[in-house]
Design a protein around this motif. Structure first.
Motif, PDB file in Angstrom:
ATOM      1  N   ARG A 179     -78.564 -24.425  67.745  1.00  0.00           N
ATOM      2  CA  ARG A 179     -78.286 -23.895  69.084  1.00  0.00           C
ATOM      3  C   ARG A 179     -78.541 -22.398  69.177  1.00  0.00           C
ATOM      4  NH1 ARG A 179     -72.289 -26.118  69.336  1.00  0.00           N
ATOM      5  NH2 ARG A 179     -72.470 -25.282  67.200  1.00  0.00           N
ATOM      6  N   MET A 180     -78.529 -21.730  68.025  1.00  0.00           N
ATOM      7  CA  MET A 180     -78.728 -20.279  67.993  1.00  0.00           C
ATOM      8  C   MET A 180     -80.201 -19.901  67.810  1.00  0.00           C
ATOM      9  SD  MET A 180     -75.613 -19.115  68.326  1.00  0.00           S
ATOM     10  CE  MET A 180     -75.257 -20.565  69.320  1.00  0.00           C
ATOM     11  N   GLN A 181     -81.099 -20.891  67.714  1.00  0.00           N
ATOM     12  CA  GLN A 181     -82.481 -20.621  67.336  1.00  0.00           C
ATOM     13  C   GLN A 181     -83.427 -20.519  68.524  1.00  0.00           C
ATOM     14  OE1 GLN A 181     -83.496 -23.511  64.317  1.00  0.00           O
ATOM     15  NE2 GLN A 181     -81.942 -22.736  62.895  1.00  0.00           N
ATOM     16  N   SER A 182     -82.866 -20.519  69.724  1.00  0.00           N
ATOM     17  CA  SER A 182     -83.668 -20.243  70.921  1.00  0.00           C
ATOM     18  C   SER A 182     -83.102 -19.007  71.603  1.00  0.00           C
ATOM     19  CB  SER A 182     -83.625 -21.424  71.890  1.00  0.00           C
ATOM     20  OG  SER A 182     -82.326 -21.555  72.465  1.00  0.00           O
ATOM     21  N   ARG A 183     -83.939 -18.318  72.340  1.00  0.00           N
ATOM     22  CA  ARG A 183     -83.472 -17.106  73.033  1.00  0.00           C
ATOM     23  C   ARG A 183     -82.311 -17.425  73.962  1.00  0.00           C
ATOM     24  NH1 ARG A 183     -88.069 -12.748  74.789  1.00  0.00           N
ATOM     25  NH2 ARG A 183     -89.107 -12.545  72.759  1.00  0.00           N
ATOM     26  N   GLU A 184     -82.505 -18.438  74.794  1.00  0.00           N
ATOM     27  CA  GLU A 184     -81.474 -18.750  75.783  1.00  0.00           C
ATOM     28  C   GLU A 184     -80.176 -19.153  75.108  1.00  0.00           C
ATOM     29  OE1 GLU A 184     -80.740 -21.527  79.761  1.00  0.00           O
ATOM     30  OE2 GLU A 184     -82.550 -21.784  78.548  1.00  0.00           O
ATOM     31  N   GLY A 185     -80.259 -19.973  74.056  1.00  0.00           N
ATOM     32  CA  GLY A 185     -79.055 -20.423  73.386  1.00  0.00           C
ATOM     33  C   GLY A 185     -78.281 -19.289  72.741  1.00  0.00           C
ATOM     34  N   LEU A 186     -78.993 -18.397  72.059  1.00  0.00           N
ATOM     35  CA  LEU A 186     -78.333 -17.288  71.375  1.00  0.00           C
ATOM     36  C   LEU A 186     -77.740 -16.297  72.375  1.00  0.00           C
ATOM     37  CD1 LEU A 186     -77.586 -15.638  68.914  1.00  0.00           C
ATOM     38  CD2 LEU A 186     -79.935 -14.762  68.832  1.00  0.00           C
ATOM     39  N   LEU A 187     -78.525 -15.928  73.387  1.00  0.00           N
ATOM     40  CA  LEU A 187     -78.043 -14.949  74.357  1.00  0.00           C
ATOM     41  C   LEU A 187     -76.871 -15.506  75.170  1.00  0.00           C
ATOM     42  CD1 LEU A 187     -81.459 -13.519  75.622  1.00  0.00           C
ATOM     43  CD2 LEU A 187     -79.958 -12.628  73.830  1.00  0.00           C
ATOM     44  N   LYS A 188     -76.950 -16.776  75.520  1.00  0.00           N
ATOM     45  CA  LYS A 188     -75.854 -17.407  76.272  1.00  0.00           C
ATOM     46  C   LYS A 188     -74.583 -17.432  75.426  1.00  0.00           C
ATOM     47  CE  LYS A 188     -74.620 -21.713  78.660  1.00  0.00           C
ATOM     48  NZ  LYS A 188     -75.041 -23.108  78.964  1.00  0.00           N
ATOM     49  N   TYR A 189     -74.708 -17.748  74.147  1.00  0.00           N
ATOM     50  CA  TYR A 189     -73.550 -17.794  73.248  1.00  0.00           C
ATOM     51  C   TYR A 189     -72.884 -16.424  73.154  1.00  0.00           C
ATOM     52  CZ  TYR A 189     -70.967 -17.973  68.837  1.00  0.00           C
ATOM     53  OH  TYR A 189     -69.995 -17.865  67.870  1.00  0.00           O
ATOM     54  N   ILE A 190     -73.685 -15.375  73.031  1.00  0.00           N
ATOM     55  CA  ILE A 190     -73.122 -14.023  72.926  1.00  0.00           C
ATOM     56  C   ILE A 190     -72.380 -13.653  74.203  1.00  0.00           C
ATOM     57  CG2 ILE A 190     -73.707 -11.575  72.725  1.00  0.00           C
ATOM     58  CD1 ILE A 190     -75.993 -12.387  70.879  1.00  0.00           C
ATOM     59  N   LEU A 191     -73.002 -13.904  75.356  1.00  0.00           N
ATOM     60  CA  LEU A 191     -72.365 -13.549  76.624  1.00  0.00           C
ATOM     61  C   LEU A 191     -71.085 -14.355  76.841  1.00  0.00           C
ATOM     62  CD1 LEU A 191     -75.478 -13.204  78.965  1.00  0.00           C
ATOM     63  CD2 LEU A 191     -74.052 -11.372  78.049  1.00  0.00           C
ATOM     64  N   GLU A 192     -71.102 -15.638  76.504  1.00  0.00           N
ATOM     65  CA  GLU A 192     -69.895 -16.451  76.659  1.00  0.00           C
ATOM     66  C   GLU A 192     -68.796 -15.963  75.719  1.00  0.00           C
ATOM     67  OE1 GLU A 192     -71.377 -20.373  75.953  1.00  0.00           O
ATOM     68  OE2 GLU A 192     -71.857 -20.738  78.073  1.00  0.00           O
ATOM     69  N   SER A 193     -69.172 -15.558  74.512  1.00  0.00           N
ATOM     70  CA  SER A 193     -68.180 -15.035  73.573  1.00  0.00           C
ATOM     71  C   SER A 193     -67.554 -13.750  74.095  1.00  0.00           C
ATOM     72  CB  SER A 193     -68.829 -14.791  72.210  1.00  0.00           C
ATOM     73  OG  SER A 193     -69.339 -15.989  71.667  1.00  0.00           O
ATOM     74  N   LEU A 194     -68.336 -12.988  74.858  1.00  0.00           N
ATOM     75  CA  LEU A 194     -67.852 -11.744  75.439  1.00  0.00           C
ATOM     76  C   LEU A 194     -67.162 -11.961  76.780  1.00  0.00           C
ATOM     77  CD1 LEU A 194     -70.923  -9.495  74.620  1.00  0.00           C
ATOM     78  CD2 LEU A 194     -68.664  -9.325  73.602  1.00  0.00           C
ATOM     79  N   LYS A 195     -67.094 -13.251  77.195  1.00  0.00           N
ATOM     80  CA  LYS A 195     -66.464 -13.617  78.468  1.00  0.00           C
ATOM     81  C   LYS A 195     -67.147 -12.908  79.634  1.00  0.00           C
ATOM     82  CE  LYS A 195     -61.925 -14.717  76.508  1.00  0.00           C
ATOM     83  NZ  LYS A 195     -62.380 -14.694  75.119  1.00  0.00           N
TER      84      LYS A 195
END
Length: 710
Positions: A179-195
């Motif tokens: 899930r972390m190996q695509s741009r969208e997946g990684l960037l979305k994960y970071i933003l969600e983690s940052l709320k």
């Protein structure tokens, strides 16, 4: 198993003798080495109970079998299966360690990493090691140790690495996770983690907008298995990582770093005046929580500078609340200034040496250490005054200081020239369309001009959507009005990245490069300066649009400039060098700006570990002793040469020359016998400034680079 163990009486003598046998001169030295309190070490050596995890670690460090030396309680009844009370074995061999209680050692690495998280501007860090050496466990420890409750730690286990750990947000990213190996997946994960709100589309352009505009609290992003992201994930290409690097370097005011991504504190929704005092209070608190008097003084000196600036602003203001707060901020300045003076006396007594060198990121406008380059500044000024309005190219090898020069070029030019720095590794080249490219270009111009005291009109993304270049040209008309009699120097760093975006079809060649040609030919208030490690001739696409490009070559520092960087990098620098030690640094680095800073930084680290009586004088032996650490900490620089700047034949040639020894000249005939048909490779190595021609042979230009290839 018991929660505590003690050395059996018959083994105490053996344990104490093991201390000397393992070259530990004292109990305190041993305690520091293993990262366990002195009181625990003393208990261990005298047969008193200690936590069983500490017992195992101490035994291991002394080369002893903990089961052999442990006191066995006498059995008073037949053996029965013993309950573990639910406690798992402390030994973890299959998966990374996630609970700090079971993590041992790495004190030196932890100290260095956490210091990077406290310094400003924050520096990038990479954890390098062999497989199964505990890199992932170390990342988990960084994430958890400062916030784990004391009752879940070992007795005396250090956890106060950060002054305010509750303010930090930690995000662990496992790049082996699909899930972390695509741009969208990684960037979305970071933003969600940052709320934070995830934009649609969640691409790099919009991600950088969200981060640069909304992140104001310290955030550390731990990238595990980064090699997977670099080698196996096509979407996470060089442009992706370069954009994140640019975000850290140029768009977060020095508060963002990789592998640790750090962002400054969340703004408090209070009045502007109270916010000023709140931030000053927090900065003072952070300074007072530093372990050494010297580091306290450094941070408090920044606080004093800020108070001076605020005091000047208060004097100019007629706001009734500002007038009321004026005596308070004046009193604060006096208190802080007096305490800084007291700390200076304490620091002098302890002989601590400040580390002024910047080896992770380019040197910014605010940093005192920028040295030399007056001749290049003069040459650029002369070319900018040329009536022909010729485009310029600042050309030099990697880590020669191109970006640092662009950051500081305003110091070298007349005040009528306003530098506008654009990092093309960042948002402009990562945009998905022309509107995004021009919006990010305008935003960077606006930010850069503001640092020079010039306010430019704003330009929104929405305005550009319907007809990007037409509205951008109209915006340039307003910029020219704002410039008045001044000239804008559009400094485009890493122009090769923009060329790559054009080659991939994201931008139209004629529109983008035609816009630059329009600026040069028809807008006399604008001058264009490109910067890169390639010549325009290597990029024919650019050569057809930019005619008569004037090349300004940036290479090694002059010897006098390098000496200043070694002996007087900043005001009141306390380390002195013996003459032969300075000469040796010059010989090893050939005045290469990055390598001078790299080696000198390791010399300071080495000196601060020595006895105070010899700490402030660097000798030839100190320089030689610092070389292995410099080669290790500068590994990315050297590996980039080996892996990205030369081909396989070039690597073989460099290794062959390196093996001949320091300063050795290898004849061209000998090399051609070893490497037939390598004429093109020789030319490339010369162009990269890795070797030089001497008589009828070749040798390394820089001794430290030679040592890397040995």
């Amino acid at each position: 198993m018991a929660r505590s163990l003690r050395v059996a009486p018959e083994y105490i003598k053996k344990v104490k003798s093991a201390l000397g046998r393992n070259s530990y001169p004292s109990q305190q030295t041993f305690a520091i080495e293993v990262g366990i309190s002195l009181s625990t070490v003393k208990n261990f050596l005298t047969g008193k109970p200690v936590d069983y995890l500490n017992f195992v670690e101490l035994s291991k460090k002394l080369g002893l079998d903990w089961q052999d030396i442990a006191y066995k309680e006498p059995e008073t009844q037949p053996n029965k299966p013993q309950s573990t009370n639910g406690e798992a074995s402390p030994f973890i061999t299959g998966t990374p360690i996630t609970q700090p209680r079971y993590f041992f050692g790495r004190e030196k690495e932890l100290k260095r990493l956490f210091n990077l998280l406290k310094r400003h501007p924050l520096q990038n860090a990479a954890i390098i090691g062999k497989k199964r050496s505990g890199k992932t466990s170390l990342l988990h420890y960084l994430k958890n140790i400062t916030t784990t409750p004391a009752e879940q730690l070992r007795p005396e286990q250090k956890s106060d690495w950060l002054p305010h750990p509750e303010n930090y947000c930690w995000i662990f990213v496992d790049l082996q996770d699909a899930r972390m190996q695509s741009r969208e997946g990684l960037l979305k994960y970071i933003l969600e983690s940052l709320k934070m709100q995830v934009p649609k589309p969640c691409d790099l352009d919009h991600f950088m907008d969200v981060v640069s505009n909304n992140l104001h609290f310290p955030t550390v992003i731990l990238l595990d298995e980064i090699s997977v992201g670099l080698q196996r994930c096509p979407e996470l290409d060089d442009g992706f990582w370069e954009s994140l690097r640019s975000l850290a370097t140029n768009h977060t005011d020095g508060n963002l770093a990789f592998d640790s991504l750090v962002i400054d504190e969340l703004e408090i929704e209070v009045s502007p005046l109270l916010r000023i005092f709140s931030r000053i209070s927090e900065n003072v608190d952070a300074a007072l929580n530093q372990a050494s008097a010297y580091n306290q003084r450094l941070l408090l000196r920044d606080v004093a500078d800020n108070l001076n600036l605020q005091l000047q602003n208060f004097v100019r203001s007629t706001d009734k609340y500002t007038v009321r707060f004026y005596p308070i901020i004046k009193s604060w300045r006096e208190i802080v200034t007096n305490y800084v003076d007291e700390l200076a006396k304490i620091t002098e007594l302890r002989q601590e040496i400040n580390l002024p060198y910047i080896t992770g990121n380019p040197i910014t406008l605010e940093q005192e250490i920028f040295t030399g380059r007056d001749d290049i500044g003069l040459r650029i000024e002369q070319l900018l005054l040329d009536r022909r309005r010729l485009p310029l190219l600042l050309y030099g090898q990697r880590r020669m200081g191109k970006t640092s020069l662009l950051n500081n070029i305003g110091k070298l030019l007349p005040s009528t020239i306003i530098p506008m720095f654009i990092d093309l590794q960042g948002a402009p080249s990562s945009a998905s369309d022309h509107a995004g490219f021009l919006y990010n270009l305008a935003r960077d111009m606006e930010k850069s001009a503001k640092k020079q005291g010039v306010t430019l009109p704003s330009l929104t993304r929405e305005v550009l959507k319907s007809d990007p270049f037409t509205y951008f040209y109209e915006w340039l008309d307003k910029v020219e009005e704002a410039l008045e009699q001044n000239t804008a120097l559009l400094a485009l760093d890493e122009f090769e990245v923009l060329d790559n975006a054009i080659a991939k079809g994201r931008f139209d060649e004629q529109d983008v490069l035609g816009m630059l040609r329009h600026l040069i030919q028809h807008r006399p208030r604008f001058k264009v300066l490109l910067a890169g490690s390639h010549t325009i001739e290597e990029y024919q696409r650019w050569a057809s649009y930019l005619i008569n490009v004037q090349v300004v070559h940036i290479s090694y520092l002059k010897e006098a400039e390098a000496r200043q960087l070694i002996e007087h990098p900043v005001k009141d620098f306390t380390l002195r060098y013996e003459p032969d030690a300075v000469e040796r640094v010059l010989q090893l680095t050939r005045c290469h700006p990055f390598l001078v800073q790299l080696l000198c930084a390791e010399i300071i680290v080495l000196k601060n570990e020595q006895d105070p009586s010899i700490r402030r004088l660097a000798t030839l032996a100190d320089v030689e002793a610092a070389i292995p650490a410099a080669l290790k900490s500068g590994g990315f620089f050297f590996a980039d040469i080996q892996n990205n700047q030369v081909d396989t034949t070039g690597q073989a040639i460099l290794r062959f020359i390196a093996a001949q020894g320091e300063g050795a000249i290898v004849s061209r005939q000998t090399l051609l016998q070893q490497f037939p048909d390598a004429n093109i490779t020789f030319s490339l190595l010369l162009q990269r400034e890795l070797i030089e021609e001497v008589d009828d042979g070749y040798r390394f230009q820089v001794e430290l680079i030679r040592r890397w290839f040995v």
